[in-house]
Design an enzyme around this catalytic site. Sequence first.
Site, short mmCIF file in Angstrom:
data_model
loop_
_atom_site.label_atom_id
_atom_site.label_comp_id
_atom_site.label_asym_id
_atom_site.label_seq_id
_atom_site.Cartn_x
_atom_site.Cartn_y
_atom_site.Cartn_z
N HIS A 1 21.26 -72.57 -54.90
CA HIS A 1 20.24 -71.49 -54.92
C HIS A 1 20.64 -70.38 -53.94
CE1 HIS A 1 15.85 -70.13 -54.98
NE2 HIS A 1 16.33 -69.50 -53.93
N GLU A 2 21.01 -70.76 -52.73
CA GLU A 2 21.38 -69.76 -51.71
C GLU A 2 22.69 -69.05 -52.06
OE1 GLU A 2 19.08 -68.97 -49.79
OE2 GLU A 2 17.88 -70.77 -50.13
N GLN B 1 18.50 -61.97 -48.41
CA GLN B 1 17.04 -62.02 -48.33
C GLN B 1 16.48 -61.33 -47.09
OE1 GLN B 1 16.98 -66.49 -49.23
NE2 GLN B 1 15.07 -65.77 -50.13
N CYS C 1 11.21 -69.63 -53.91
CA CYS C 1 12.05 -68.69 -53.18
C CYS C 1 11.21 -67.88 -52.21
CB CYS C 1 12.75 -67.76 -54.17
SG CYS C 1 13.88 -66.61 -53.41
N LEU C 2 11.70 -67.73 -50.97
CA LEU C 2 10.94 -66.96 -49.97
C LEU C 2 10.86 -65.48 -50.34
CD1 LEU C 2 12.18 -68.54 -46.60
CD2 LEU C 2 10.10 -69.04 -47.90
N GLY D 1 15.98 -72.93 -46.93
CA GLY D 1 17.23 -72.18 -47.01
C GLY D 1 16.93 -70.70 -46.97
N HIS E 1 22.09 -66.26 -54.25
CA HIS E 1 21.55 -65.07 -53.57
C HIS E 1 22.65 -64.13 -53.10
CE1 HIS E 1 17.26 -65.38 -53.48
NE2 HIS E 1 17.22 -66.56 -52.89
ZN ZN Z 1 15.67 -67.83 -52.79
#
Ligand code: ZN
Length: 191
Positions: free
Chosen positions: A134-135, A49, A92-93, A44, A138
């Site tokens: 989660h997204e 991000q 998380c990226l 995701g 963000h």
């Molecule tokens: Zn993340």
Amino acid sequence: MLEIVHYPHPALRWKSKPIQRIDAELRKTVEEMFELMYEFKGIGLAANQVALPYRLFIVNPTGDPDENDQEIVFINPEISRRKGSIEGEEGCLSLPDVYGQVRRANDIVVDAFDLSGQSFQYTLDDLPGRVVQHEYDHIDGVMFFDRMQPEGLEEIQTKIDDFEHLFRQSQQSGETPADDELKKQLKTLEH
Ligand code: ZN
């Protein structure tokens, strides 16, 4: 060219604004976001991000570019129902190689628009439900570790501090603009 920003880039603490127009530029952005997500082995990725203050995120729970029929683009999403509660591991990226246990709703109902402007609704649980929550966080400027229990958070605090240190260092060296400048850029990008 978009790139994934790391914590504590101010975009990750930005409450994003709804998207007003779905156009060729947005479709291009989404395409680039999928490329980045696959390159960094994510499932995701939210607009925040890649330092874009839009209420938009993409998901492919398989993480496999060959399974592109599993790709979902969420534009202006709303989670309208959350039921039950379950703990699971998240990463998380924007905070590579840091993982923690996060409690999320077990079932959710999410409404959103796709790239053709069509509205849709999904009822999700398991991994897709977790990724979407989660997204969704963000685009409100919330990180997964904000939702961790104190004991778990304590275990990863040093790693989070390391990212903070790296980011400030890169700002001091002039490689990354200062927070005020980054926030100004985000403000300019708002529709
Ligand atoms: Zn993340």
